[in-house]
Scaffold this motif. Structure first.
Motif, mmCIF file in Angstrom:
data_model
loop_
_atom_site.group_PDB
_atom_site.id
_atom_site.type_symbol
_atom_site.label_atom_id
_atom_site.label_comp_id
_atom_site.label_asym_id
_atom_site.label_seq_id
_atom_site.Cartn_x
_atom_site.Cartn_y
_atom_site.Cartn_z
ATOM 1 N N VAL A 1 -0.479 11.131 8.214
ATOM 2 C CA VAL A 1 -0.169 10.511 7.261
ATOM 3 C C VAL A 1 1.153 10.030 7.565
ATOM 4 O O VAL A 1 0.917 8.752 7.233
ATOM 5 N N ALA A 2 1.798 10.205 8.441
ATOM 6 C CA ALA A 2 2.584 9.558 9.009
ATOM 7 C C ALA A 2 2.599 8.607 9.527
ATOM 8 O O ALA A 2 3.510 7.261 9.460
ATOM 9 N N MET A 3 1.319 8.095 10.293
ATOM 10 C CA MET A 3 1.151 6.986 10.890
ATOM 11 C C MET A 3 0.357 5.938 9.849
ATOM 12 O O MET A 3 0.354 5.016 9.517
ATOM 13 N N LEU A 4 -0.513 6.849 8.433
ATOM 14 C CA LEU A 4 -1.084 5.710 7.761
ATOM 15 C C LEU A 4 0.388 5.231 6.498
ATOM 16 O O LEU A 4 -0.237 4.120 6.224
ATOM 17 N N GLY A 5 1.357 5.632 6.845
ATOM 18 C CA GLY A 5 1.687 5.231 6.199
ATOM 19 C C GLY A 5 3.049 4.176 6.277
ATOM 20 O O GLY A 5 3.053 3.476 6.021
ATOM 21 N N THR A 6 3.473 4.595 7.895
ATOM 22 C CA THR A 6 3.464 2.604 7.889
ATOM 23 C C THR A 6 2.698 1.735 8.188
ATOM 24 O O THR A 6 2.964 0.430 8.449
ATOM 25 N N THR A 7 1.223 1.665 7.855
ATOM 26 C CA THR A 7 0.949 0.021 7.429
ATOM 27 C C THR A 7 0.107 0.541 6.294
ATOM 28 O O THR A 7 -0.764 -0.818 5.680
ATOM 29 N N LEU A 8 0.241 1.304 5.167
ATOM 30 C CA LEU A 8 -0.055 0.544 4.285
ATOM 31 C C LEU A 8 0.211 -0.533 3.385
ATOM 32 O O LEU A 8 -0.284 -1.201 3.030
ATOM 33 N N PRO A 9 1.418 -1.343 3.069
ATOM 34 C CA PRO A 9 1.620 -2.858 3.287
ATOM 35 C C PRO A 9 1.224 -3.757 3.723
ATOM 36 O O PRO A 9 0.939 -4.584 2.864
ATOM 37 N N THR A 10 0.210 -3.198 4.774
ATOM 38 C CA THR A 10 -0.627 -4.735 5.067
ATOM 39 C C THR A 10 -1.503 -5.438 4.577
ATOM 40 O O THR A 10 -1.325 -6.701 3.929
ATOM 41 N N PRO A 11 -2.408 -4.874 3.315
ATOM 42 C CA PRO A 11 -3.629 -5.457 2.001
ATOM 43 C C PRO A 11 -2.660 -6.176 1.475
ATOM 44 O O PRO A 11 -2.209 -7.275 0.385
ATOM 45 N N LEU A 12 -1.306 -5.727 1.324
ATOM 46 C CA LEU A 12 -0.362 -5.752 -0.040
ATOM 47 C C LEU A 12 0.166 -7.360 0.411
ATOM 48 O O LEU A 12 0.874 -8.005 -0.899
ATOM 49 N N TYR A 13 0.922 -7.529 1.611
ATOM 50 C CA TYR A 13 1.377 -8.604 1.964
ATOM 51 C C TYR A 13 1.609 -10.477 1.389
ATOM 52 O O TYR A 13 2.178 -10.820 1.305
ATOM 53 N N PRO A 14 0.374 -10.519 0.532
ATOM 54 C CA PRO A 14 -0.350 -11.793 0.143
ATOM 55 C C PRO A 14 0.353 -11.796 -1.109
ATOM 56 O O PRO A 14 0.545 -12.645 -1.435
ATOM 57 N N LYS A 15 0.001 -10.714 -1.682
ATOM 58 C CA LYS A 15 0.840 -10.645 -3.063
ATOM 59 C C LYS A 15 2.225 -10.313 -3.528
ATOM 60 O O LYS A 15 2.674 -10.442 -4.201
#
Length: 396
Positions: free
Chosen positions: A25-39
């Motif tokens: 859960v902790a590490m998952l939270g760190t990469t959540l923004p990756t597919p959102l960067y274009p938006k």
């Protein structure tokens, strides 16, 4: 006494499973923004260079977390530091939920980085502490797998929710907050494996590599730097490659592609112990070179299949070289200096995840994504080749 362990007393593989879930859960939270960067780029009007700087803020946080808090769990106990890491993860998600200002992206990335810096060492140590004595080696592999697995699941979760659910820029962080609550309960349900020091020593530890270890450290660090640079490329820049070069704007596909490099890393780390340290490092360097050739070819030919293949191969090489390099450094370090030397190794790796990607973003702003990506792939391949030469020379 028989029967189930009471709440807060879980140990053995049950405790490992609970801490492992919190680690994911902790590490998952760190990469959540990756597919959102274009938006975000469209919303706030920034270019690829700003994207890479936002991403690199995470590495600054990780480095700070490692240097400031990396040894605190030895003094204060594992559970308080795990809970601190989860609290910072929740604050990071909260920053991404706040509307309207680019600055909150930097705040969110910095907080998630500090959280990851705390969890990287503390959760790994906790898993090893809680495992049965005969399963300590296996527990180390479990910790590495859940670390990379969590990093890979973040982009996939965010991509699917962004593409197919409402609130595309916020829902994944709401879900993350719920997962943090679950992870907190998991940590509270485990036994504290470390006795709190009577007089805790909390001063930051200095970076340190003894002269007799510098040759072995350099070989491992060069390979690790190259491997983490590839992780940085895929988690920061791959959404732009997929959208602008390959015409793939589906956020779920972006998340799946990023997952591939972390899945490859888990596979490489699993194979590292079977190959042995002496073979795993050179094989990993070779796989990194091959992966970069595939990535560069995918950009020139505009082929998604080749990019996915490059992610899997490069991830496999990163996993092999990282685990072998860490094992060689930790194994050769004196026991009373192992923590400081290992922290120094991780600082080098997280410099590798940030600085090359910022360079790629700056170059892309000037000459375009494809030329910048080709230069990046060539430089990473050259670094991996340098590490390979150093390993071969050391054997001779």
């Amino acid at each position: 006494m028989t029967g189930a362990a009471p709440f807060g007393r879980r140990t053995g593989w049950a405790g490992v499973s609970l801490v492992g879930l919190a680690f994911v859960v902790a590490m998952l939270g760190t990469t959540l923004p990756t597919p959102l960067y274009p938006k975000y780029a469209v919303q706030f009007g920034f270019d690829e260079l700003v994207t890479t700087v936002v991403f690199a803020t995470y590495a600054v946080g990780v480095t700070g977390g490692l240097l400031l808090f990396g040894h605190w769990s030895d003094q204060l106990g594992r559970r308080p530091l795990l809970l601190l890491g989860l609290a910072l993860s929740a604050l990071s998600a909260g920053a991404f939920l706040l509307p309207g200002a680019l600055g909150w992206l930097f705040v969110g990335r910095l907080l998630s980085g500090v959280s990851a810096g705390i969890f990287t060492g503390t959760a790994t140590a906790t898993i090893v502490d809680l495992a049965p004595e005969r399963g300590r080696a296996r527990a180390g592999l479990v910790a590495a797998a859940v670390n990379m697995g969590g990093l890979g699941l973040g982009p996939l979760l965010a991509g699917v929710l962004t593409q197919y659910a409402p609130l595309p820029l916020r829902l994944c962080f709401v879900v993350d907050l719920g997962l943090v609550v679950l992870a907190t309960a998991c940590v509270l349900a485990t036994r504290e494996p470390v006795e709190r020091a009577r007089r805790p020593r909390l001063a930051p530890r200095a970076l340190h590599v003894p002269p007799e270890l510098r040759a072995a450290f350099t070989r491992a660090a060069v390979a690790g730097f190259a491997g983490f640079a590839v992780l940085g490329l895929f988690t920061a820049v791959s959404p732009a490659f997929l959208g602008d070069v390959l015409g793939q704007h589906n956020a779920a596909v972006v998340g799946a592609v990023v997952l591939c490099i972390f899945a490859g890393s888990v596979g490489g780390q699993t194979q590292s112990d079977r190959l042995g340290l002496d073979r795993a490092l050179p094989v990993g360097c070779g796989a990194l070179i091959a992966g970069m050739v595939l990535v560069g070819t995918s950009l020139a030919a505009e082929q998604l299949v080749l990019l996915v293949a490059g992610a899997l191969v490069a991830g496999y090489g990163q996993g092999l070289s990282f685990r072998a390099g860490l094992g060689s450094v930790a194994g050769a370090s004196p026991a009373d200096e192992r923590g400081a030397i290992t922290s120094t190794f991780f600082v080098v790796l997280y410099v590798g995840i940030a600085v090359p990607v910022i360079g790629e973003g700056a170059l892309a702003a000037g000459v375009g994504l494809v030329p910048a990506g080709l230069v990046f792939a060539g430089l990473v391949a050259a670094l991996a080749a340098t590490a390979l030469v150093l390993v071969v020379r050391a054997r001779d």
